[in-house]
Design an enzyme around this catalytic site. Structure first.
Site, PDB file in Angstrom:
ATOM      1  CE  LYS A 145      -2.625  -1.181   3.609  1.00 24.45           C
ATOM      2  NZ  LYS A 145      -3.733  -1.202   4.573  1.00 24.45           N
ATOM      3  CD  GLU A 247      -6.623  -0.817   7.623  1.00 25.60           C
ATOM      4  OE1 GLU A 247      -7.199   0.203   8.025  1.00 25.60           O
ATOM      5  OE2 GLU A 247      -5.483  -0.795   7.129  1.00 25.60           O
TER       6      GLU A 247
HETATM    7  N1  LIG Z   1       0.886  -0.369   5.117  1.00 23.56           N
HETATM    8  C1  LIG Z   1       1.467   0.805   5.147  1.00 23.56           C
HETATM    9  O1  LIG Z   1       1.824   1.314   4.127  1.00 23.56           O
HETATM   10  C2  LIG Z   1       1.684   1.493   6.473  1.00 23.56           C
HETATM   11  C3  LIG Z   1       1.708   0.764   7.669  1.00 23.56           C
HETATM   12  C4  LIG Z   1       1.982   1.452   8.870  1.00 23.56           C
HETATM   13  C5  LIG Z   1       2.200   2.825   8.852  1.00 23.56           C
HETATM   14  N2  LIG Z   1       2.132   3.493   7.658  1.00 23.56           N
HETATM   15  C6  LIG Z   1       2.370   4.946   7.605  1.00 23.56           C
HETATM   16  O2  LIG Z   1       3.686   5.209   8.051  1.00 23.56           O
HETATM   17  C7  LIG Z   1       3.719   6.518   8.640  1.00 23.56           C
HETATM   18  C8  LIG Z   1       4.414   6.429   9.979  1.00 23.56           C
HETATM   19  O3  LIG Z   1       5.688   5.923   9.782  1.00 23.56           O
HETATM   20  P1  LIG Z   1       6.796   5.984  10.932  1.00 23.56           P
HETATM   21  O4  LIG Z   1       6.172   5.600  12.206  1.00 23.56           O
HETATM   22  O5  LIG Z   1       7.955   5.253  10.430  1.00 23.56           O
HETATM   23  O6  LIG Z   1       7.045   7.532  11.112  1.00 23.56           O
HETATM   24  P2  LIG Z   1       7.857   8.643  10.320  1.00 23.56           P
HETATM   25  O7  LIG Z   1       8.224   8.241   8.958  1.00 23.56           O
HETATM   26  O8  LIG Z   1       7.015   9.861  10.456  1.00 23.56           O
HETATM   27  O9  LIG Z   1       9.167   8.812  11.217  1.00 23.56           O
HETATM   28  C9  LIG Z   1       9.036   9.161  12.576  1.00 23.56           C
HETATM   29  C10 LIG Z   1      10.146  10.107  13.005  1.00 23.56           C
HETATM   30  O10 LIG Z   1      11.365   9.378  13.118  1.00 23.56           O
HETATM   31  C11 LIG Z   1      12.420  10.075  12.455  1.00 23.56           C
HETATM   32  N3  LIG Z   1      13.368   9.054  12.013  1.00 23.56           N
HETATM   33  C12 LIG Z   1      13.210   8.158  11.020  1.00 23.56           C
HETATM   34  N4  LIG Z   1      14.230   7.288  11.008  1.00 23.56           N
HETATM   35  C13 LIG Z   1      15.081   7.661  12.004  1.00 23.56           C
HETATM   36  C14 LIG Z   1      16.307   7.149  12.519  1.00 23.56           C
HETATM   37  N5  LIG Z   1      16.857   6.035  12.028  1.00 23.56           N
HETATM   38  N6  LIG Z   1      16.881   7.805  13.546  1.00 23.56           N
HETATM   39  C15 LIG Z   1      16.321   8.907  14.096  1.00 23.56           C
HETATM   40  N7  LIG Z   1      15.139   9.421  13.674  1.00 23.56           N
HETATM   41  C16 LIG Z   1      14.526   8.795  12.637  1.00 23.56           C
HETATM   42  C17 LIG Z   1      11.741  10.835  11.370  1.00 23.56           C
HETATM   43  O11 LIG Z   1      12.504  11.945  10.954  1.00 23.56           O
HETATM   44  C18 LIG Z   1      10.432  11.246  12.047  1.00 23.56           C
HETATM   45  O12 LIG Z   1      10.617  12.420  12.793  1.00 23.56           O
HETATM   46  C19 LIG Z   1       2.294   6.989   8.757  1.00 23.56           C
HETATM   47  O13 LIG Z   1       2.021   7.942   7.758  1.00 23.56           O
HETATM   48  C20 LIG Z   1       1.483   5.728   8.530  1.00 23.56           C
HETATM   49  O14 LIG Z   1       0.229   5.979   7.932  1.00 23.56           O
HETATM   50  C21 LIG Z   1       1.905   2.857   6.488  1.00 23.56           C
END
Ligand SMILES: NC(=O)c1ccc[n+]([C@@H]2O[C@H](COP(=O)([O-])OP(=O)(O)OC[C@H]3O[C@@H](n4cnc5c(N)ncnc54)[C@H](O)[C@@H]3O)[C@@H](O)[C@H]2O)c1
Length: 386
Positions: A145, A247
């Protein structure tokens, strides 16, 4: 996920097998060379902590083809069509062709944005996912997705697009704040509650409220998540039938995320959504009190809060939540009368409630809102050790 050796494995998405490399640069370098890109379009999160990694990846890829680096914001607000358009335009301007490979470096936010860009550029160029958060490694890249937010709907527009390759270096989680580790654990706990209850005792032994873990433990969390998700993704790679179980906790979770204006991270939204979904099932007589409390205990064991930040709590008024729930992206799977919303619920750990062959239940909107109110009352019993 099928494991070939300690570092290389495959994620099966329907009939397709995507290599998932878990380890250091050497693993990635060999696989990247095999892609024979004419140009690398490295779309990286513009976050200070990630700049050294993006630079390292650019150096490594530069051995094989020219590298173009495009930085994107990774706040939830950046997950927009405007960002997708800007990235695609920059890629074209810098010489991307059908032979180019787009490399996404960042958390789930960048993974979703860049994944959609790869799907759209010239109607699809090859995609490599390099997740840098635990949620990215254990959840986002195990899904096809790709999407961004639109019209106040989380992931309101997007498509399915499969990466050619996934590379995750657990060592890069060293710089990730504990809060982001905890956010990922909400999804890992969700998997255990709805898919793999046999993982619950394992999680009980591993989870710590401070969110601080060594690389080996983080690797175990990734392995647990991929083991839980693998069978459903193999069977339903587009997540439209049986894989809708993934979900679980996302109905209220997404609504809270949107209402928070991006202040509530995805994982923390899912944690709140899991507590609400358990109470919906409790109110419907589907789930007993002990299993409702189990949700809270596991989340608390991971250090996930059982209360919402004050400003998010204030924004989550009944009318605002109702409006958001009526726009949930699972609408349309079930024919439901007005005032009912589709939710993923469980009747016991590992057992989803179904309607026909779908793991969805039509829930009265008022009952869902009442169940959310219930989450605002944290029972003392809920915070006993998991
Ligand atoms: N099936 C899917 O596609 C799916 C599943 C789950 C979540 N998501 C989506 O993913 C997003 C959330 O992703 P996330 O939780 O990874 O958050 P994110 O991508 O927003 O990252 C979170 C924070 O961590 C920081 N960061 C990233 N890697 C780092 C590292 N190695 N060291 C220090 N800081 C780092 C980033 O700069 C950010 O501030 C949401 O938009 C959600 O809807 C999609």
């Amino acid at each position: 996920m099928e494991t070939a050796d300690a570092g290389s494995r495959y994620v099966e998405l329907g009939d397709a097998r995507v290599p998932y490399l878990l380890g250091g640069d050497d693993l990635f370098a060999g696989a990247a060379a095999g892609l024979r890109a004419d140009r690398w379009i490295v779309v990286g999160a513009d976050a200070p902590a990630l700049r050294p990694l993006t630079a390292r990846i650019a150096d490594l890829l530069g051995r094989y083809a020219p590298v173009e680096r495009i930085a994107v914001g990774d706040a939830e607000a950046a997950k927009s069509l405007a960002t997708v358009s800007a990235v695609c335009a920059a890629a074209i301007e810098r010489g991307a062709s059908r032979g180019s490979v787009l490399v996404a470096v960042g958390g789930g936010t960048v993974g979703n944005i860049a994944g959609l860009c790869a799907a759209l550029l010239f109607r699809g160029i090859r995609l490599v996912q390099v997740p840098t958060t635990l949620i990215g490694m254990s959840d986002v890249v195990l899904s096809q997705k790709q999407g961004v937010n639109l019209g106040g709907v989380k992931n309101g527009i997007g498509t399915y697009y499969r990466p050619e390759l996934i590379w995750a270096d657990p060592a890069c989680l060293d710089t990730l704040p504990p809060r982001e580790i905890q956010a990922a654990q909400a999804e890992i706990i969700k998997n255990a509650l709805i898919l793999t209850p046999e993982q619950i005792p394992v999680l009980r032994g591993l989870l710590r409220p401070d969110g601080r873990y060594g690389t080996a433990e983080l690797r175990t969390f990734i392995e647990l998540a991929v083991a839980a998700k693998a069978p459903v993704l193999r069977a339903d790679p587009r997540e439209r039938r049986s894989a809708l179980v993934l979900e679980y906790g996302h109905t209220l979770g997404h609504a809270l995320e949107v209402l928070s204006g991006g202040r509530l991270s995805h994982g923390f939204g899912v944690a709140a959504g899991l507590r609400a979904a358990a109470r919906v099932a409790g109110r419907l007589g589907l789930l007993d009190g002990e299993h409702v409390a189990l949700h809270d205990r596991l989340l608390a064991a991971a250090g996930l809060p059982l209360t919402l930040p004050a400003e998010v709590d204030a924004a989550a008024t009944r009318p605002a939540l109702a409006a958001q729930l009526l726009r949930d992206n699972k609408r349309g799977y079930l024919p439901l009368p007005a005032g009912r919303i589709p939710m993923v619920l469980i009747t016991a750990p590992g057992v989803a409630a179904t309607t026909g062959d779908l793991p969805l239940t039509g829930v009265d909107l008022d009952l869902a809102l009442d169940a959310f109110e219930d989450t605002r009352t944290v029972a003392a019993a809920a915070v006993r050790p998991a």
